[in-house]
Design a protein around this motif. Structure first.
Motif, PDB file in Angstrom:
ATOM      1  N   ASN A  90     -36.406  -0.184   4.132  1.00  0.00           N
ATOM      2  CA  ASN A  90     -35.930  -0.713   5.417  1.00  0.00           C
ATOM      3  C   ASN A  90     -36.719  -0.132   6.585  1.00  0.00           C
ATOM      4  OD1 ASN A  90     -34.019  -2.449   4.340  1.00  0.00           O
ATOM      5  ND2 ASN A  90     -32.375  -0.908   4.400  1.00  0.00           N
ATOM      6  N   LEU A 182     -38.897 -12.358   8.160  1.00  0.00           N
ATOM      7  CA  LEU A 182     -38.194 -11.119   8.504  1.00  0.00           C
ATOM      8  C   LEU A 182     -38.288 -10.784   9.992  1.00  0.00           C
ATOM      9  CD1 LEU A 182     -39.224  -8.898   5.463  1.00  0.00           C
ATOM     10  CD2 LEU A 182     -36.996  -9.930   5.890  1.00  0.00           C
ATOM     11  N   ALA A 189     -32.309  -8.953   8.857  1.00  0.00           N
ATOM     12  CA  ALA A 189     -32.181  -8.841   7.399  1.00  0.00           C
ATOM     13  C   ALA A 189     -32.730  -7.504   6.914  1.00  0.00           C
ATOM     14  CB  ALA A 189     -32.930  -9.988   6.725  1.00  0.00           C
ATOM     15  N   GLU A 190     -32.026  -6.889   5.967  1.00  0.00           N
ATOM     16  CA  GLU A 190     -32.511  -5.648   5.364  1.00  0.00           C
ATOM     17  C   GLU A 190     -31.848  -5.440   4.009  1.00  0.00           C
ATOM     18  OE1 GLU A 190     -31.535  -2.285   7.862  1.00  0.00           O
ATOM     19  OE2 GLU A 190     -29.429  -2.413   7.343  1.00  0.00           O
ATOM     20  N   PHE A 191     -32.379  -4.470   3.266  1.00  0.00           N
ATOM     21  CA  PHE A 191     -31.771  -4.123   1.987  1.00  0.00           C
ATOM     22  C   PHE A 191     -30.446  -3.425   2.232  1.00  0.00           C
ATOM     23  CE2 PHE A 191     -36.275  -4.350   0.748  1.00  0.00           C
ATOM     24  CZ  PHE A 191     -36.176  -5.152  -0.379  1.00  0.00           C
ATOM     25  N   LEU A 204     -31.089  -8.396  -0.281  1.00  0.00           N
ATOM     26  CA  LEU A 204     -31.973  -8.881   0.796  1.00  0.00           C
ATOM     27  C   LEU A 204     -32.217 -10.383   0.660  1.00  0.00           C
ATOM     28  CD1 LEU A 204     -33.944  -8.322   3.206  1.00  0.00           C
ATOM     29  CD2 LEU A 204     -35.752  -8.132   1.478  1.00  0.00           C
ATOM     30  N   GLN A 207     -29.892 -13.043   1.998  1.00  0.00           N
ATOM     31  CA  GLN A 207     -29.837 -13.170   3.461  1.00  0.00           C
ATOM     32  C   GLN A 207     -30.912 -14.111   4.000  1.00  0.00           C
ATOM     33  OE1 GLN A 207     -29.563  -9.244   5.579  1.00  0.00           O
ATOM     34  NE2 GLN A 207     -29.316  -8.401   3.519  1.00  0.00           N
TER      35      GLN A 207
END
Ligand code: UDP
Ligand code: MN
Length: 251
Positions: A90, A182, A189-191, A204, A207
């Motif tokens: 991230n 992204l 959005a992120e892990f 991820l 999303q």
């Protein structure tokens, strides 16, 4: 312009670290417009990684963030119960968001763990992905290779012996994302850190995309260019080193 490949690699200090980074750097060496974002799981940047990168002749960015204790796996927990390298990936995404203008610098991001094995050809395959591209990875999913099964430029199924319950039953090394996704389409959005094993990739991907939108590469998911190898801990060296009287160490 040739799109840039931003390779995000979480890494941590251990006996084999420099060997792992060396294998990766040699796969990256011949690739045009590759920018390696190395994120150490550490409160400080180590000299080993700093020196390694300085001597690598690669374009790189050196970052660090320590995994918080709440996300660390503790001694009594199962190996798969806590995904690793999450905050590091991230931070890599965030660095691209803060530093890259996707209109001026088109590119894709790829999450390359330091213990896998990469054929350089994968990078020219992923360079032209418009959204999210996918391909098979060997030694995952409890089979010789696992990942998307593709036909006529579409993903028509997934091959695996384990993990088919997942929304995206693919490995971290099995996909790359156009940075516009992204940076412009899904700027938050992120892990996440799912407790359930194998769900990190899906945390991820759900999303930002759907299975219908996935773009097969290599081409049409026909070749394995990435192996999910896992390096053996060199136990004899570690035990021997502890017993050894220090006589100076080669770097
Ligand atoms: N990693 C990390 N901190 C850790 C353990 C692993 O940053 O405490 C990194 C590791 O270097 C690798 C990635 O996270 O790039 C995935 O870890 P690992 O290969 O151990 O996971 P697995 O392949 O078993 O899922
Ligand atoms: Mn690994």
């Amino acid at each position: 312009d040739l799109p840039t490949i931003f390779v995000v690699t979480p890494t941590f200090k251990r006996f084999v670290q420099k060997a792992e980074l060396t294998r990766l750097s040699q796969a990256f060496k011949s690739v045009k417009n590759l920018h390696w974002i190395v994120v150490e799981d550490s409160g400080d940047k180590t000299n080993l990684v700093a020196n390694f990168l300085r001597n690598s002749r690669l374009k790189y960015t050196h970052l660090n963030v320590r995994t918080p204790d709440t996300l660390r796996r503790h001694k009594n927990e199962k190996r798969r119960s806590k995904p690793r390298g999450v905050v590091q990936r991230n931070v890599g995404i965030q660095w691209i968001r803060n530093n890259i203008d996707p209109h001026r610098t088109p590119g894709v991001v790829y999450f390359a763990d330091d213990d896998n094995t990469y054929d350089s050809r994968i990078f020219d395959e992923m360079r032209w992905i418009k959204g999210v591209g996918v391909w098979p990875v060997a030694f995952t999913g409890a089979v010789r290779w696992a990942g998307p099964v593709c036909k006529d430029g579409q993903v028509i199924g997934f091959h695996a012996k384990w993990g088919l319950f997942r929304p995206f039953p693919i490995d971290m090394a099995a996909f790359a994302i156009n940075i516009k996704k992204l940076l412009i389409d899904f700027p938050k959005a992120e892990f996440l850190s799912p407790e359930k094993a194998g769900m990190l990739e899906s945390s991820l991907l759900t999303q930002i995309t759907t299975i219908d939108e996935l773009e097969p590469v290599t081409p049409n998911c026909s070749k394995v260019y990435v192996w999910h190898t896992r390096t053996e801990v060199p136990k004899d060296s570690i035990i021997g080193e502890r017993r050894m009287i220090k006589q100076g160490t080669p770097s």
